[in-house]
Design an enzyme around this catalytic site. Structure first.
Site, PDB file in Angstrom:
ATOM      1  N   ASN A 151      33.080  35.224  40.985  1.00 32.31           N
ATOM      2  CA  ASN A 151      33.927  34.079  40.655  1.00 32.31           C
ATOM      3  C   ASN A 151      33.340  32.752  41.108  1.00 32.31           C
ATOM      4  OD1 ASN A 151      34.517  35.378  43.195  1.00 32.31           O
ATOM      5  ND2 ASN A 151      36.196  33.957  43.492  1.00 32.31           N
TER       6      ASN A 151
ATOM      7  N   CYS B 128      41.557  30.257  46.504  1.00 28.61           N
ATOM      8  CA  CYS B 128      42.390  30.729  47.609  1.00 28.61           C
ATOM      9  C   CYS B 128      41.728  30.487  48.962  1.00 28.61           C
ATOM     10  CB  CYS B 128      42.769  32.194  47.421  1.00 28.61           C
ATOM     11  SG  CYS B 128      41.425  33.229  47.014  1.00 28.61           S
TER      12      CYS B 128
ATOM     13  N   GLN C  70      36.609  37.821  36.208  1.00 27.79           N
ATOM     14  CA  GLN C  70      35.809  36.699  35.699  1.00 27.79           C
ATOM     15  C   GLN C  70      34.925  37.110  34.529  1.00 27.79           C
ATOM     16  OE1 GLN C  70      36.353  33.650  36.650  1.00 27.79           O
ATOM     17  NE2 GLN C  70      37.456  33.928  38.577  1.00 27.79           N
TER      18      GLN C  70
ATOM     19  N   ALA D 220      45.590  40.487  39.247  1.00 28.92           N
ATOM     20  CA  ALA D 220      44.433  41.291  39.665  1.00 28.92           C
ATOM     21  C   ALA D 220      44.480  41.618  41.153  1.00 28.92           C
ATOM     22  CB  ALA D 220      43.144  40.542  39.346  1.00 28.92           C
TER      23      ALA D 220
ATOM     24  N   HIS E  63      45.860  34.985  33.588  1.00 29.41           N
ATOM     25  CA  HIS E  63      45.712  33.524  33.683  1.00 29.41           C
ATOM     26  C   HIS E  63      44.260  33.070  33.743  1.00 29.41           C
ATOM     27  CE1 HIS E  63      44.927  32.918  38.134  1.00 29.41           C
ATOM     28  NE2 HIS E  63      45.316  34.178  38.140  1.00 29.41           N
TER      29      HIS E  63
END
Ligand code: C6P
Length: 386
Positions: free
Chosen positions: A154, A327, A182, A72, A204
Site C-alpha cells: 500500500n 492509519c 491494493q 479488509a 472503498h
C-alpha cells in the site's frame, strides 16, 4: 483553488454509478433478505447480481466462497485468528510466515497471536522494496500453518511475486493468504491463475463504499468463523447482510475491472510523468522505482524535507497526499516501509505517498507538479538538514 486528491491508496471517491445502484436499497427495498415476504425477497435478484459481479471480478468459481465482511481488516483478522483455531490449536501447527511490510491489519494481528504463543517469521524486503522468494523457502518449517503476503504494497505499490509464492505454498502443502486490497482495480486479479486459499479486499479502495469488504475462500478450505449467530453466508459469517453496500461493492468491482486497461495505460502515464518531474527537482528517491509496481502509486523520499511539512504545504495548495499508510498518519514514527528497506531514520521521515485514481486528470498532474516544485523550494530554503 483547485482540489486534487492524491491519496487513493487510503480511500477512493465512490463512483456515481455505484451510488446510483445502491440508492433504492436504503428506503425502497429495505427488507431483510432472509425474510419470506416480498420486502425481503425483492433483494434476492440484485444480491445475486452483485455476487456474480464479485465472482467474475476475481474469476472465482461457483464452488468457491466469497464471504462479505465489514472491511479488509476484518478479512485479514479472520484468516489469522481462524488459522489459530484450525491449525495452531487443533493441529499443533504453530508457525506463520508474513512480511515486514504488511498493513497493521496483518502485522498487529500477528503480534497478538505471538502473545498467544504463535511463532511468526517476518520476511524482510530488499533494497527494491520487494521480497525474495528464497527467503520464503528458507523460512518454511514442518509446522508452518499459513503464509500471508500482500499482493501489492500500500505504500510503495510494489507487486510481490504472488504467483511464485502460491506455487511454493502448494508444493509444501501450506495455506496461502494474500491481502489484495491494493491490487483490485489496479491489476488483473485472477484466483485461478494463482494458487491462493484466501484473498482479502475492501470496496472503498476501488470506488465502492467504506465499511464493506470480502474474503475469498477456495473451495473446501476450512476457516473457523469469527462471527457465530444466524448462520448467514453458509454459517461462515453471521449477521444480516448489508444489502445496499453489497450491491454497491458488486458494481464497483465490475467497474474496476472495466477500467483496468485505462489504469494500466493512462494512469500509469500520468503517474510516470508526475514521478519523472518530481525526480528532476533533485535529491528525490522513488522507492521501488525499478520494481514492478501498481500503476497509480509513488512513494518518494524528498531529501531535506519532513514528510509532514510537505503534506502541510500540499494541503494548503488543495492537494491531498500522505506520508504512507493513513492509519499510521497520527503517530510521528518514521514510515515503517522506509525503515524496512534500510533507509536511515532521517531519510525515512522524508517519505511522501502520492496515489492516483481513474478520476485523476492531466490538469491535476500539471497543478501538482507546480505545487511540488514551489513546496520543495520553500521547504528546502528553511531546512536545517539541506
Ligand atoms: N490502507 C492506507 O492508507 P480497511 O481499512 O480494513 O478497509 O483496509 C485495511 C487495509 C488492509 N490492507 C492493505 C494493504 C491496506 O492498504 C489497507 C488500508 C490504507 O494505506 C488505510 S490505513
Amino acid at each position: 483553488m483547485r482540489e486534487v486528491y492524491l491519496d487513493n491508496n487510503a480511500t477512493t471517491m465512490v463512483d456515481r454509478e455505484v451510488m446510483e445502484v445502491m440508492e433504492d436499497y436504503f428506503c425502497k427495498y429495505y427488507g431483510n433478505p432472509n425474510s419470506l415476504h416480498d420486502f425481503g425477497t425483492k433483494t434476492h435478484k440484485p444480491l445475486r447480481k452483485a455476487f456474480d459481479q464479485l465472482y467474475a471480478g476475481i474469476n472465482a468459481r461457483e464452488e468457491d466462497d466469497i464471504i462479505i465482511t465489514s472491511c479488509a481488516t476484518e478479512s485479514n483478522n479472520w484468516v489469522l485468528k481462524g488459522i489459530y483455531f484450525d491449525e495452531v490449536l487443533k493441529n499443533g501447527k504453530n508457525h506463520i510466515i508474513t512480511t515486514q511490510v504488511e498493513h497493521p491489519a496483518i502485522s498487529s494481528t500477528c503480534a497478538f497471536l505471538e502473545d498467544l504463543g504463535v511463532e511468526v517469521t517476518y520476511l524482510p524486503v530488499n533494497d527494491k522494496a520487494n521480497i525474495d522468494v528464497n527467503s520464503l523457502r528458507e523460512a518454511i518449517r514442518p509446522n508452518t500453518a499459513l503464509v500471508s503476503i500482500m499482493w501489492a504494497n500500500n505504500e510503495t505499490g510494489v507487486i510481490f511475486p504472488i504467483k511464485e509464492i502460491g506455487e511454493i505454498c502448494k508444493e509444501r502443502g501450506i495455506l496461502f493468504h494474500t491481502d489484495a486490497v491494493q491490487a483490485i482495480g489496479k491489476l488483473k486479479v485472477d484466483v485461478q491463475d494463482i494458487n491462493v486459499d484466501f484473498l482479502s479486499f475492501s470496496a472503498h479502495k476501488f470506488h465502492g463504499p467504506k465499511g464493506i469488504g470480502g474474503l475469498y475462500i477456495k473451495k473446501g478450505v476450512e476457516l473457523t468463523p469469527l462471527f457465530h449467530g444466524g448462520e448467514h453466508m453458509h454459517g461462515r459469517r453471521s449477521g444480516t447482510l448489508n444489502v445496499p453496500y453489497i450491491i454497491g461493492m458488486g458494481k464497483a468491482m465490475e467497474l474496476a475491472n472495466n477500467y483496468l486497461d485505462y489504469e494500466e495505460n493512462k494512469i500509469r502515464e500520468l503517474r510516470d510523468r508526475l514521478e519523472n518531474e518530481l525526480i528532476k527537482m533533485g535529491d528525490v528517491m522513488v522507492i521501488g522505482k525499478d520494481t514492478q509496481r501498481v500503476p497509480n502509486t509513488i512513494l518518494a523520499s524528498i531529501r531535506g524535507i519532513e514528510g509532514e511539512a510537505m503534506l502541510w504545504d500540499l494541503n494548503k495548495a488543495g492537494i491531498g497526499a500522505s506520508t504512507g499508510s493513513a492509519c499510521a498518519s497520527e503517530d510521528l514514527e518514521a514510515n515503517p516501509v522506509m525503515s524496512a528497506i534500510g533507509a536511515d531514520k532521517e531519510l525515512a521521515h522524508t517519505a511522501v505517498r502520492l496515489s492516483l485514481s481513474r478520476f485523476t486528470t492531466s490538469e491535476d498532474i500539471d497543478y501538482t507538479i507546480n505545487a511540488l516544485d514551489k513546496a520543495i523550494k520553500r521547504l528546502r530554503s528553511i531546512s536545517s538538514s539541506y
